[in-house]
Design a protein around this motif. Structure first.
Motif, short mmCIF file in Angstrom:
data_model
loop_
_atom_site.label_atom_id
_atom_site.label_comp_id
_atom_site.label_asym_id
_atom_site.label_seq_id
_atom_site.Cartn_x
_atom_site.Cartn_y
_atom_site.Cartn_z
N THR A 34 0.84 -1.20 0.00
CA THR A 34 0.00 0.00 0.00
C THR A 34 0.87 1.25 0.00
OG1 THR A 34 -1.74 -1.14 1.23
CG2 THR A 34 -1.80 1.26 1.23
N ILE B 255 0.46 5.27 0.63
CA ILE B 255 -0.46 6.28 1.18
C ILE B 255 0.15 7.66 0.95
CG2 ILE B 255 -1.64 7.12 3.24
CD1 ILE B 255 -1.47 4.29 4.38
N HIS C 140 -3.04 4.61 -9.80
CA HIS C 140 -3.68 3.42 -9.25
C HIS C 140 -4.09 2.44 -10.34
CE1 HIS C 140 -7.97 4.32 -10.18
NE2 HIS C 140 -8.22 3.10 -9.72
N LYS D 201 -2.08 -1.01 -3.60
CA LYS D 201 -3.17 -0.06 -3.40
C LYS D 201 -2.61 1.35 -3.24
CE LYS D 201 -6.13 -3.42 -0.97
NZ LYS D 201 -5.17 -4.55 -1.04
N LYS E 71 -3.67 4.96 -1.67
CA LYS E 71 -4.59 5.65 -0.75
C LYS E 71 -4.19 7.13 -0.67
CE LYS E 71 -6.30 1.59 0.73
NZ LYS E 71 -7.73 1.19 0.64
N ALA F 104 -6.29 3.56 6.76
CA ALA F 104 -6.04 3.36 5.33
C ALA F 104 -5.06 2.22 5.10
CB ALA F 104 -5.52 4.65 4.71
N ASP G 158 -6.85 -1.15 5.63
CA ASP G 158 -8.06 -1.33 4.85
C ASP G 158 -7.74 -2.18 3.62
OD1 ASP G 158 -10.42 -1.19 3.44
OD2 ASP G 158 -10.60 1.01 3.54
N TYR H 220 -10.28 -1.25 -1.95
CA TYR H 220 -9.62 -0.31 -2.85
C TYR H 220 -10.18 1.10 -2.70
CZ TYR H 220 -6.72 -3.79 -5.12
OH TYR H 220 -5.76 -4.75 -5.37
N LYS H 221 -10.77 1.40 -1.56
CA LYS H 221 -11.17 2.78 -1.28
C LYS H 221 -9.93 3.66 -1.39
CE LYS H 221 -12.88 5.80 2.41
NZ LYS H 221 -13.42 5.92 3.78
N MET H 222 -10.07 4.79 -2.06
CA MET H 222 -8.89 5.62 -2.34
C MET H 222 -8.75 6.80 -1.38
SD MET H 222 -7.67 7.43 -5.90
CE MET H 222 -7.34 5.82 -6.62
N ARG H 223 -9.82 7.54 -1.12
CA ARG H 223 -9.67 8.80 -0.40
C ARG H 223 -10.23 8.72 1.02
NH1 ARG H 223 -10.11 10.53 -5.81
NH2 ARG H 223 -8.49 12.09 -6.31
N TYR H 224 -9.48 9.32 1.96
CA TYR H 224 -9.85 9.37 3.37
C TYR H 224 -9.70 10.82 3.83
CZ TYR H 224 -8.95 4.33 2.99
OH TYR H 224 -8.94 3.01 2.60
#
Length: 281
Positions: free
Chosen positions: A127, A129, A161, A170, A172, A229, A232, A235-239
């Protein structure tokens, strides 16, 4: 076997608290900074190792990543946190100021991302970030250079991505709101100028920005969002984290441009609508 996170810009603010939070959760942490000899924050944590890294120096990036892999076996998560903000009147900006902002916030982040991809790809995933900002999707007065660097991070990361998803890597993006850190102090470069015609805008904007910084939310809140993130599996991208990020980002998506701009002008006590200004040399 504990997982390992590699974090840039850990000497203060969000980076420091994120390093400590991951260590408290049992992770190994490769904490990087430009002056590791001055570190006093992490000595009580045996699972934190500090490395020299300057995001503008490719050799230091390669050395720090290789050393962390040698010490911990692998890197599971990269947190690209290093950065700072420039604000001031764009007309007063020099090429050097603009280049330095992008060399740290954008090109530095790209260098580290590019350097870590082969390792993540060869080990079967991981991942990345990117610490962006609510200012990567909305804007405020006097932050044109900072915003443009964070918008670049958002666009770069979103496009990347597509390339990395087939390798189980991933991407993030964490978008903090107003956080009480050194961003409003040591990590902020204010461009002074001799353009008096902008002074009313500068005075008003600086008062609002500084007051917001004093009332900002704690950096621990962002550290928790970064950890969320990291673990997680989706594949959720934005936090987005920290007020007023959630509400402003929602309004930016829903409202027409002029309506949203009116809200920002109201926040900064700026006049709405156009007015004739006497030409000044």
């Amino acid at each position: 076997m504990p997982k390992t996170v590699f974090i840039t810009g850990t000497s203060s603010g969000i980076g420091k608290f994120t390093t400590i939070y991951f260590a408290q959760q049992g992770w190994n942490v490769a904490a990087t900074m430009r002056n590791p000899s001055q570190d006093q924050n992490f000595r009580e944590f045996p699972n934190i190792k500090v490395y020299f890294l300057d995001v503008t120096d490719n050799n230091s990036i390669q050395t720090a990543i290789a050393s962390a892999i040698q010490d911990f076996g692998q890197i599971d998560v990269l947190v690209n946190n290093a950065g700072y903000g420039v604000d001031g009147v764009f007309e007063a900006m020099t090429d050097e100021i603009i280049a330095k902002q992008f060399n740290t916030n954008v090109f530095g982040l790209m260098r580290i991302t590019q350097a870590i991809i082969p390792h993540l790809r060869q080990q079967g995933g991981g991942t990345i970030i990117q610490i962006a900002s609510m200012g990567g999707r909305i804007t405020f007065p006097l932050y044109s250079i900072y915003h443009s660097s964070k918008w670049a991070v958002e666009g770069f990361s979103e496009a990347l991505h597509y390339e990395l998803e087939p390798f189980n890597i991933k991407i993030k993006i964490v978008e903090p709101g107003v956080i009480k850190t050194e961003f409003y102090e040591n990590n902020r470069a204010i461009v002074r100028d001799d353009l008096p015609m902008y002074q009313p805008l500068v005075d008003t904007t600086q008062r609002v920005s500084q007051e917001a910084g004093r009332k900002g939310e704690p950096p621990e809140l962002v550290a928790q969002a970064i950890f969320k993130a990291a673990i997680d599996r989706s594949y959720k991208m934005r936090y987005c984290v920290g007020q007023p990020a959630p509400i402003l980002l929602m309004l930016r998506k829903l409202l027409p441009d002029n309506w949203f701009f009116s809200i920002i002008k109201r926040i900064y006590n700026l006049p709405s609508g156009s007015k004739t200004v006497t030409p000044q040399k």
